[in-house]
Design a protein around this motif. Structure first.
Motif, PDB file in Angstrom:
ATOM      1  N   ASN A   1       0.826  -1.204   0.000  1.00 20.38           N
ATOM      2  CA  ASN A   1       0.000   0.000   0.000  1.00 20.38           C
ATOM      3  C   ASN A   1       0.863   1.257   0.000  1.00 20.38           C
ATOM      4  O   ASN A   1       0.653   2.188  -0.799  1.00 20.38           O
ATOM      5  CB  ASN A   1      -0.914  -0.012   1.225  1.00 20.38           C
ATOM      6  CG  ASN A   1      -1.799   1.207   1.328  1.00 20.38           C
ATOM      7  OD1 ASN A   1      -2.906   1.237   0.812  1.00 20.38           O
ATOM      8  ND2 ASN A   1      -1.326   2.232   2.031  1.00 20.38           N
TER       9      ASN A   1
ATOM     10  N   CYS B   1      -3.006  -4.867  -3.759  1.00 27.87           N
ATOM     11  CA  CYS B   1      -3.134  -4.684  -2.315  1.00 27.87           C
ATOM     12  C   CYS B   1      -4.590  -4.812  -1.876  1.00 27.87           C
ATOM     13  O   CYS B   1      -4.900  -5.523  -0.907  1.00 27.87           O
ATOM     14  CB  CYS B   1      -2.574  -3.322  -1.914  1.00 27.87           C
ATOM     15  SG  CYS B   1      -2.654  -2.999  -0.146  1.00 27.87           S
ATOM     16  N   PHE B   2      -5.482  -4.145  -2.589  1.00 28.64           N
ATOM     17  CA  PHE B   2      -6.898  -4.193  -2.219  1.00 28.64           C
ATOM     18  C   PHE B   2      -7.454  -5.609  -2.315  1.00 28.64           C
ATOM     19  O   PHE B   2      -8.142  -6.083  -1.413  1.00 28.64           O
ATOM     20  CB  PHE B   2      -7.722  -3.262  -3.110  1.00 28.64           C
ATOM     21  CG  PHE B   2      -9.199  -3.500  -3.011  1.00 28.64           C
ATOM     22  CD1 PHE B   2      -9.883  -3.212  -1.837  1.00 28.64           C
ATOM     23  CD2 PHE B   2      -9.902  -4.059  -4.075  1.00 28.64           C
ATOM     24  CE1 PHE B   2     -11.245  -3.456  -1.731  1.00 28.64           C
ATOM     25  CE2 PHE B   2     -11.261  -4.310  -3.972  1.00 28.64           C
ATOM     26  CZ  PHE B   2     -11.937  -4.014  -2.796  1.00 28.64           C
TER      27      PHE B   2
ATOM     28  N   ASP C   1      -8.219  -1.133   6.852  1.00 30.51           N
ATOM     29  CA  ASP C   1      -7.158  -1.083   5.848  1.00 30.51           C
ATOM     30  C   ASP C   1      -7.690  -1.414   4.457  1.00 30.51           C
ATOM     31  O   ASP C   1      -7.266  -0.819   3.458  1.00 30.51           O
ATOM     32  CB  ASP C   1      -6.024  -2.047   6.218  1.00 30.51           C
ATOM     33  CG  ASP C   1      -5.239  -1.596   7.432  1.00 30.51           C
ATOM     34  OD1 ASP C   1      -5.440  -0.444   7.870  1.00 30.51           O
ATOM     35  OD2 ASP C   1      -4.432  -2.389   7.950  1.00 30.51           O
ATOM     36  N   THR C   2      -8.608  -2.376   4.378  1.00 30.28           N
ATOM     37  CA  THR C   2      -9.224  -2.714   3.095  1.00 30.28           C
ATOM     38  C   THR C   2     -10.014  -1.524   2.557  1.00 30.28           C
ATOM     39  O   THR C   2      -9.942  -1.196   1.363  1.00 30.28           O
ATOM     40  CB  THR C   2     -10.160  -3.926   3.256  1.00 30.28           C
ATOM     41  OG1 THR C   2      -9.449  -4.995   3.878  1.00 30.28           O
ATOM     42  CG2 THR C   2     -10.682  -4.395   1.905  1.00 30.28           C
TER      43      THR C   2
ATOM     44  N   SER D   1      -7.678   1.140   1.101  1.00 32.90           N
ATOM     45  CA  SER D   1      -7.165   0.792  -0.226  1.00 32.90           C
ATOM     46  C   SER D   1      -8.223   1.009  -1.299  1.00 32.90           C
ATOM     47  O   SER D   1      -7.930   1.531  -2.389  1.00 32.90           O
ATOM     48  CB  SER D   1      -6.690  -0.671  -0.254  1.00 32.90           C
ATOM     49  OG  SER D   1      -5.565  -0.852   0.560  1.00 32.90           O
TER      50      SER D   1
ATOM     51  N   THR E   1      -8.740   4.754  -1.870  1.00 33.46           N
ATOM     52  CA  THR E   1      -7.624   5.296  -2.643  1.00 33.46           C
ATOM     53  C   THR E   1      -7.762   4.951  -4.122  1.00 33.46           C
ATOM     54  O   THR E   1      -7.567   5.811  -4.998  1.00 33.46           O
ATOM     55  CB  THR E   1      -6.293   4.747  -2.103  1.00 33.46           C
ATOM     56  OG1 THR E   1      -6.153   5.101  -0.717  1.00 33.46           O
ATOM     57  CG2 THR E   1      -5.117   5.308  -2.892  1.00 33.46           C
TER      58      THR E   1
ATOM     59  N   ARG F   1      -6.040  -7.671   0.545  1.00 32.31           N
ATOM     60  CA  ARG F   1      -6.588  -7.249   1.829  1.00 32.31           C
ATOM     61  C   ARG F   1      -8.035  -7.703   1.989  1.00 32.31           C
ATOM     62  O   ARG F   1      -8.450  -8.142   3.070  1.00 32.31           O
ATOM     63  CB  ARG F   1      -6.503  -5.719   1.960  1.00 32.31           C
ATOM     64  CG  ARG F   1      -5.156  -5.228   2.440  1.00 32.31           C
ATOM     65  CD  ARG F   1      -5.084  -3.727   2.556  1.00 32.31           C
ATOM     66  NE  ARG F   1      -3.938  -3.331   3.368  1.00 32.31           N
ATOM     67  CZ  ARG F   1      -3.548  -2.063   3.553  1.00 32.31           C
ATOM     68  NH1 ARG F   1      -4.224  -1.070   2.958  1.00 32.31           N
ATOM     69  NH2 ARG F   1      -2.514  -1.794   4.314  1.00 32.31           N
TER      70      ARG F   1
ATOM     71  N   MET G   1      -1.774  -0.995  -6.119  1.00 33.20           N
ATOM     72  CA  MET G   1      -2.869  -0.781  -5.175  1.00 33.20           C
ATOM     73  C   MET G   1      -4.007  -1.754  -5.436  1.00 33.20           C
ATOM     74  O   MET G   1      -4.675  -2.201  -4.490  1.00 33.20           O
ATOM     75  CB  MET G   1      -3.360   0.658  -5.244  1.00 33.20           C
ATOM     76  CG  MET G   1      -4.357   1.025  -4.147  1.00 33.20           C
ATOM     77  SD  MET G   1      -3.664   0.910  -2.459  1.00 33.20           S
ATOM     78  CE  MET G   1      -2.668   2.406  -2.408  1.00 33.20           C
TER      79      MET G   1
END
Length: 342
Positions: free
Chosen positions: A293, A315-316, A329-330, A333, A336, A319, A312
């Protein structure tokens, strides 16, 4: 001790000896060779995982009969095993399993030892930590405040266990954006650890880094960078460049460097952190995903949009799979990504 089949009895007794050694070599208040002991504890705990799971299975199968026959000693060793297994699972990023272990250990400790016993309070703190990892910050704060208040009464305000509770409370306050209170907690933890453990103890260095993170959130970037560099250099010296505490210090420094526009240095550090965490923790571990992230943000700040979005997205997706769609946190992401897609 709890009984098991003769075939596995030797292995079980070895595990119990390992656990006794683990408990008897907890970091002392004035450890003179902290690097050796800290690394030994980490490595030994990881090596116990598979065997500890097996023995826990034995105990669970006949728990009532075993505990009734064996008396208090068996109950306490059962709780030790469950608690340590919870810590190992948490380290591996298996937070739901870890929570179940920590709750079992806490409930057993409350019954066997009482709600104010130091071991019970440690297990309260352990539960708070895994709740924080799951993004359940209010529940975690409640646990950490209970652990702190209890520790202050039972072992004193300067005891290392109390200072650990102070540090944990500071961390969950930071996660909730309560930066001033978090700063006060981390300053208290650092001051106490310097006195009780020394400047170069791993826990002291962790406190240095945690205080740096809060200072960065408050916009005090020069002070934050100084704290992070101090923590990083100390960790390299005491623990080595590959140790996860050192790697975390590097990740925290990189975040502050990103905030101050030192993007190339931040990127270089984040790549090193990512490579180490992927190797040591795995590609899907939550801590690995955190640096993915951060690296994506750093790339976006350099107008490397395609790379940033691709990272990203990865990452998403991970997550969501590992932490769930409702984890903070999910959500960060996803938020974003939606902003970058516009």
């Amino acid at each position: 001790m709890a009984r098991c089949s003769s075939k596995d009895g030797v292995r079980y007794r070895q595990i119990c000896r390992d656990l006794k050694q683990f408990m008897s070599t907890r970091l002392s208040t004035r450890e003179t060779n902290s690097a050796v002991k800290y690394n030994w504890l980490s490595d030994k705990t990881n090596r116990l995982l598979l065997h500890a799971r097996k023995v826990l299975g034995f105990i669970k199968e006949e728990r009532e009969a075993i505990l009734d026959r064996g008396g208090p000693d068996n109950t306490l060793w059962y709780l030790v095993l469950v608690s340590k297994l919870g810590l190992i699972l948490e380290r591996q990023g298996k937070y739901e399993e870890a929570e179940a272990m920590h709750r079992r250990a806490l409930e057993g400790s409350e019954e066997a030892l009482g709600v104010e016993h130091p071991d019970t309070l440690t297990r309260v703190s352990n539960l708070g930590s895994v709740l924080e990892r799951q993004g359940r910050y209010e529940e975690a704060e409640t646990m950490h405040r209970r652990a702190l208040e209890g520790a202050e009464k039972s072992v004193g305000v300067q005891h290392p266990d109390t200072l650990t509770s102070v540090s944990h409370l500071g961390s969950v306050l930071e996660r909730q954006g309560k930066y001033k209170e978090a700063k006060a907690m981390q300053k208290r933890a650092l001051k106490g650890r310097v006195i009780e453990l020394g400047e170069e103890h791993p826990y002291t260095l962790i406190s240095v880094s945690k205080l740096g993170s809060v200072l960065s959130k408050l916009g005090k970037y020069e002070k934050a960078e100084a704290m992070h560099r101090r923590a990083l250099e100390g960790s390299k010296k005491v623990l080595g460049v590959e140790h996860l505490v050192t790697v975390t210090s590097m990740a925290n420094l990189a975040s502050t460097l990103w905030s101050t526009g030192h993007l190339k240095e931040a990127e270089d550090m984040e790549v090193r952190v990512l490579e180490t965490r992927q190797r040591v923790l795995g590609h899907k571990h939550p801590d690995t995903l955190t640096v993915i992230n951060n690296l994506a943000l750093t790339l976006k700040s350099q107008s490397r949009n395609k790379e940033a979005i691709s990272l990203m997205e990865t990452c998403f997706q991970l997550r969501e799979r590992v932490l769930g769609s409702h984890h903070p946190d999910t959500k960060i992401s996803l938020k974003t990504l939606n902003r970058w897609y516009k």
